[in-house]
Write an enzyme that holds these catalytic residues in place. Sequence first.
Site, PDB file in Angstrom:
ATOM      1  N   GLU A  11     -27.573 110.029   1.197  1.00  0.00           N
ATOM      2  CA  GLU A  11     -26.969 108.816   1.310  1.00  0.00           C
ATOM      3  C   GLU A  11     -26.281 108.305   0.138  1.00  0.00           C
ATOM      4  O   GLU A  11     -26.111 109.136  -0.870  1.00  0.00           O
ATOM      5  CB  GLU A  11     -28.198 107.946   1.363  1.00  0.00           C
ATOM      6  CG  GLU A  11     -29.300 107.963   0.283  1.00  0.00           C
ATOM      7  CD  GLU A  11     -30.058 106.932  -0.326  1.00  0.00           C
ATOM      8  OE1 GLU A  11     -29.245 106.110  -0.648  1.00  0.00           O
ATOM      9  OE2 GLU A  11     -31.178 107.114  -0.603  1.00  0.00           O
ATOM     10  N   LYS A  72     -24.346  97.062   0.704  1.00  0.00           N
ATOM     11  CA  LYS A  72     -25.447  97.736   1.218  1.00  0.00           C
ATOM     12  C   LYS A  72     -25.895  97.707   2.583  1.00  0.00           C
ATOM     13  O   LYS A  72     -26.290  96.647   3.177  1.00  0.00           O
ATOM     14  CB  LYS A  72     -26.547  97.266   0.125  1.00  0.00           C
ATOM     15  CG  LYS A  72     -27.790  98.389   0.237  1.00  0.00           C
ATOM     16  CD  LYS A  72     -28.959  97.498  -0.570  1.00  0.00           C
ATOM     17  CE  LYS A  72     -30.266  98.555  -0.401  1.00  0.00           C
ATOM     18  NZ  LYS A  72     -31.324  97.943  -1.123  1.00  0.00           N
ATOM     19  N   ASP A 124     -41.229  91.049   5.056  1.00  0.00           N
ATOM     20  CA  ASP A 124     -40.231  91.868   4.508  1.00  0.00           C
ATOM     21  C   ASP A 124     -40.634  93.471   4.812  1.00  0.00           C
ATOM     22  O   ASP A 124     -41.580  94.120   4.077  1.00  0.00           O
ATOM     23  CB  ASP A 124     -39.946  91.444   2.878  1.00  0.00           C
ATOM     24  CG  ASP A 124     -38.758  92.247   2.371  1.00  0.00           C
ATOM     25  OD1 ASP A 124     -38.130  93.267   3.133  1.00  0.00           O
ATOM     26  OD2 ASP A 124     -38.512  92.220   1.316  1.00  0.00           O
ATOM     27  N   ALA A 127     -35.833  98.290   7.406  1.00  0.00           N
ATOM     28  CA  ALA A 127     -35.384  98.759   8.466  1.00  0.00           C
ATOM     29  C   ALA A 127     -35.266 100.301   8.657  1.00  0.00           C
ATOM     30  O   ALA A 127     -35.155 101.074   9.616  1.00  0.00           O
ATOM     31  CB  ALA A 127     -33.754  98.252   8.824  1.00  0.00           C
ATOM     32  N   ASP A 128     -35.780 100.952   7.573  1.00  0.00           N
ATOM     33  CA  ASP A 128     -35.817 102.548   7.610  1.00  0.00           C
ATOM     34  C   ASP A 128     -36.920 102.932   8.501  1.00  0.00           C
ATOM     35  O   ASP A 128     -36.797 103.838   9.070  1.00  0.00           O
ATOM     36  CB  ASP A 128     -36.137 102.927   6.143  1.00  0.00           C
ATOM     37  CG  ASP A 128     -35.066 102.726   5.186  1.00  0.00           C
ATOM     38  OD1 ASP A 128     -33.991 102.452   5.445  1.00  0.00           O
ATOM     39  OD2 ASP A 128     -35.470 102.863   3.991  1.00  0.00           O
ATOM     40  N   LYS A 145     -41.431 104.440  -1.845  1.00  0.00           N
ATOM     41  CA  LYS A 145     -41.353 103.945  -3.340  1.00  0.00           C
ATOM     42  C   LYS A 145     -42.659 103.231  -3.700  1.00  0.00           C
ATOM     43  O   LYS A 145     -43.105 102.320  -2.887  1.00  0.00           O
ATOM     44  CB  LYS A 145     -40.300 103.012  -3.712  1.00  0.00           C
ATOM     45  CG  LYS A 145     -38.791 103.797  -3.350  1.00  0.00           C
ATOM     46  CD  LYS A 145     -37.528 102.793  -3.905  1.00  0.00           C
ATOM     47  CE  LYS A 145     -36.297 103.633  -3.626  1.00  0.00           C
ATOM     48  NZ  LYS A 145     -35.947 104.000  -2.240  1.00  0.00           N
TER      49      LYS A 145
END
Length: 303
Positions: A11, A72, A124, A127-128, A145
């Site tokens: 990425e 982004k 929240d 979308a990953d 994370k």
Amino acid sequence: MAEARARVALESTIITHGMPYPENVATARAVEDEVRRAGAEPATIAVVGGRIRAGLTDGEIERLAQTRGVLKLSRADLPYAVARGLDGATTVAATMICAHRAGIGVFATGGIGGVHRGAAESFDISADLEELARTPVAVICAGAKGLLDLPKTLEYLETRGVPVIGYRTDEFPAFWSRRGGLRAPMRCDSPAEIADVLRAQRALDMPAGALICNPIPEADEIPRQEMEGYIEAAVAEAVRRGATGKAVTPFILAHLVEITGGRSLRANIALVKSNARLAAELALELTRNFPRDSASERWKGNP
């Protein structure tokens, strides 16, 4: 591609939003070198002037690293950047989309996005997670994370049918920390074992991705109990500063670098390089077992 070499997607948000300059450029090049040393071909993915690139030149990496206002890109933003001729760095979700279209089935990153803390109020959710449920690319990471709600992230992945595999570990890692306090749903101890799972997934006609969680090397980790204090301080500061949406994670990452005296950045670099090595080994394993017979067969496990 013509030579059917093993390829690994990388990425580009690590260049534009994940690290300061010049560490971002040095890390991008070092990660590519790790893939090459392991015998595969790296393909850093980005949108440059509206064109999707699977493989960047040194000049393009420098351009992304030093240009202000690079977008982004996730799934929703990708067509906008292409249509408007803009520069954009790809998140996990957008990298998966582009990798799949380029016939690359293995992707190395640092950590995935997930369900954010307080998602019950903010809704929240990265979308990953949805991309992992719909795009057949194997993602090698150091878990999610630690600033995320890890239990809810794992629940979401289970609901959407995404295999979550701990590599040589029974515990779900938390990016900077080898142990996230949660059990990994599955375990594999070699690239060959991971490839077998991917093979079975494709044979069963289950066109989703897979998440392979490779813990950060022990010498480079920040233990979870220590890291949690830093994360709480960084999240509180993000709230105080009014960071929202896509700005939240880059803000928190930058603040963590500051309050850990650079330790979180060094850990980030180490884990990305480790993930790149494993991704290359997996890509080679898949290439040996899946000769490239036709373009229509590329998604069935081929890197």
